[in-house]
Motif scaffolding. Structure first.
Motif, PDB file in Angstrom:
ATOM      1  N   CYS A   1      -3.991  10.538   8.371  1.00  0.00           N
ATOM      2  CA  CYS A   1      -3.337   9.316   8.845  1.00  0.00           C
ATOM      3  C   CYS A   1      -4.010   8.107   8.211  1.00  0.00           C
ATOM      4  CB  CYS A   1      -3.426   9.246  10.374  1.00  0.00           C
ATOM      5  SG  CYS A   1      -2.528   7.842  11.068  1.00  0.00           S
ATOM      6  N   ARG A   2      -3.574   7.777   7.012  1.00  0.00           N
ATOM      7  CA  ARG A   2      -4.228   6.692   6.288  1.00  0.00           C
ATOM      8  C   ARG A   2      -3.309   6.081   5.240  1.00  0.00           C
ATOM      9  NH1 ARG A   2      -8.132   9.117   1.623  1.00  0.00           N
ATOM     10  NH2 ARG A   2      -8.263   6.868   1.304  1.00  0.00           N
ATOM     11  N   PHE A   3      -3.618   4.836   4.918  1.00  0.00           N
ATOM     12  CA  PHE A   3      -2.995   4.164   3.781  1.00  0.00           C
ATOM     13  C   PHE A   3      -3.809   4.495   2.531  1.00  0.00           C
ATOM     14  CE2 PHE A   3      -1.558   0.716   6.903  1.00  0.00           C
ATOM     15  CZ  PHE A   3      -0.255   1.206   6.950  1.00  0.00           C
TER      16      PHE A   3
ATOM     17  N   TRP B   1       1.972   4.862   1.923  1.00  0.00           N
ATOM     18  CA  TRP B   1       1.954   5.678   3.136  1.00  0.00           C
ATOM     19  C   TRP B   1       2.720   6.964   2.832  1.00  0.00           C
ATOM     20  CZ3 TRP B   1      -0.195   6.548   7.682  1.00  0.00           C
ATOM     21  CH2 TRP B   1       0.474   7.356   8.610  1.00  0.00           C
ATOM     22  N   LYS B   2       2.005   8.065   2.744  1.00  0.00           N
ATOM     23  CA  LYS B   2       2.627   9.361   2.463  1.00  0.00           C
ATOM     24  C   LYS B   2       3.487   9.319   1.194  1.00  0.00           C
ATOM     25  CE  LYS B   2       0.763  10.884   6.159  1.00  0.00           C
ATOM     26  NZ  LYS B   2      -0.485  11.656   6.017  1.00  0.00           N
TER      27      LYS B   2
ATOM     28  N   THR C   1       0.849  -1.177   0.000  1.00  0.00           N
ATOM     29  CA  THR C   1       0.000   0.000   0.000  1.00  0.00           C
ATOM     30  C   THR C   1       0.891   1.235   0.000  1.00  0.00           C
ATOM     31  OG1 THR C   1      -1.905   1.022   1.085  1.00  0.00           O
ATOM     32  CG2 THR C   1      -0.166   0.154   2.520  1.00  0.00           C
TER      33      THR C   1
ATOM     34  N   TYR D   1       5.686   7.304  13.177  1.00  0.00           N
ATOM     35  CA  TYR D   1       4.928   7.956  12.113  1.00  0.00           C
ATOM     36  C   TYR D   1       3.526   8.407  12.503  1.00  0.00           C
ATOM     37  CZ  TYR D   1       8.624   6.013   9.195  1.00  0.00           C
ATOM     38  OH  TYR D   1       9.846   5.692   8.652  1.00  0.00           O
TER      39      TYR D   1
ATOM     40  N   LEU E   1      -6.160   4.869   9.573  1.00  0.00           N
ATOM     41  CA  LEU E   1      -5.351   4.094  10.511  1.00  0.00           C
ATOM     42  C   LEU E   1      -5.586   4.536  11.950  1.00  0.00           C
ATOM     43  CD1 LEU E   1      -1.673   3.576   9.240  1.00  0.00           C
ATOM     44  CD2 LEU E   1      -3.348   1.835   9.825  1.00  0.00           C
TER      45      LEU E   1
END
Length: 373
Positions: A347-349, A259-260, A257, A331, A293
């Motif tokens: 704050c998420r994938f 992340w940022k 996935t 993180y 998340l």
């Protein structure tokens, strides 16, 4: 002459039995075709059957495998060298007319009609599904991916031009254990298939006489899985589907996935029902979107929102392998200092989409790692 042999072969008669000058009973001269770990189990069973005894089942055993274009070696080639068996690299198959029967397990290449006709008793295939369900190169993965409750192994007769369409010689079912991964199921079915193969070889002429054509209904296909399948689609996949995907392909391709903007791999998934102290209803309707998340402190687990439900994650690979605690501290901590149950939109994938070029390179790297294991 060739036409007579072909007609006899299609009727299930060992056409060249007289020409070979051999009685229709063991020990057999076997040429084995295979590549991967599943095939190794059958090869070792054949080698064990070659050991000196009062009633040996195999008198001669040689191996055909594919050329390896990756670092490391194919499991079947490594096994054959360990057992000191002669190895032929496809398309070379060794001396013609010197074997009674061929055996195929996870070979991935079609055998020509001319090659099949060189074997008086034809070519047997050890296939890990109850054909005609899951014809193709990845039956075990698709069994787990689709949540099949029952699978099995089929010993079938190879026919040219199409994969997995030949008549069934022997078939046995097996109940898939709950939460079983494809890797675990492969071990079980490989042993089951090896035992069935030995059983067929003990009475080969009779087994061939009793073969039956595959049913026309119930046909499904199990195409090869690409690394693109490992990209989690948070907006489209439920928690149950993501867990099932992990069990099916996680040993080959860890789920991925974003992340940022950075690609991360997710390992060690857990169902939220198995997380102590977690209550799904407490997290619903809190503004979460797919990929959101949270961190569950008591169980030290990351919790990700899916299309439906939540899924737990224990390990993340971002530059290096991180526990859920490490990932949270490095993180996520700054977002959750005041309220650990509040969903933060940032704050998420997010879903990762692989390009074809990147996919091919990654597939080669991961396959190379898999071979080494």
């Amino acid at each position: 002459m060739r036409g007579r042999l072909l007609r006899a072969w299609r009727q299930g008669v060992p056409a060249a039995r007289g020409a070979a000058g051999r009685a229709g009973a063991p020990p057999w001269r076997v040429l084995f075709f295979g590549t991967d770990r599943f095939a190794v189990t059958a090869l070792r069973a054949l080698e064990a059957a070659r050991e000196p005894s009062e009633d040996p089942l195999v008198s001669r055993l040689e191996v055909v495998t594919l050329p390896s274009r990756l670092p490391g070696d194919l499991p079947v080639r490594s096994c054959a060298r360990e057992l000191r068996l002669p190895v032929h690299e496809w398309p070379q198959t060794g001396p013609a007319g010197q074997f009674d029967v061929g055996v195929v397990a996870s070979f991935g290449r079609l055998l020509s009609e001319d090659l099949i006709l060189q074997f008086p008793y034809g070519v047997l295939n050890v296939h890990p599904s109850c054909l005609p369900r899951w014809r193709g190169p990845a039956p075990i993965v698709h069994t787990v991916l689709h949540g099949d409750k029952v699978t099995g192994v089929t010993i079938m007769e190879i026919r040219p031009k199409r994969f997995d369409v030949g008549p069934i010689i022997k078939q046995e079912e097996f109940a898939v254990p709950p939460r079983c991964t494809a890797k675990e199921l492969e071990v079980i079915l490989s042993k089951m298939g090896a035992n069935m193969l030995i059983s067929v070889l003990k009475n080969l002429p009779e087994s061939l006489k009793n073969k039956k054509e595959q049913p026309q209904e119930g046909v499904t296909f199990a195409p090869k899985i690409s690394i693109a399948k490992s990209c989690i689609k948070w907006e489209e996949q439920t928690a149950a589907q993501i867990i099932q995907l992990h069990r099916a392909i996680g040993s080959m391709f860890p789920l991925q996935t974003l992340w940022k903007g950075s690609t991360v791999k997710l390992l060690d998934f857990v169902e939220v029902d198995n997380i102590p102290g977690f209550a799904d209803q407490m997290l619903n309707d809190r503004g979460a979107v797919p990929g959101s998340l949270l961190y569950h402190k008591v169980s030290q687990t990351l919790i990700a929102r899916c299309k439906e439900g939540w899924v737990g994650i224990k390990t993340v690979v971002l530059k290096k392998k991180l526990t859920a605690v490490d990932f949270y501290n490095g993180y996520m901590h700054s977002w959750f200092q005041q309220n650990s149950r509040t969903v933060h939109q940032e704050c998420r994938f997010q879903t990762l989409k692989l390009s074809t070029t990147k996919k091919t390179r990654k597939e080669r790297e991961i396959l190379a790692q898999d071979v080494k294991q």
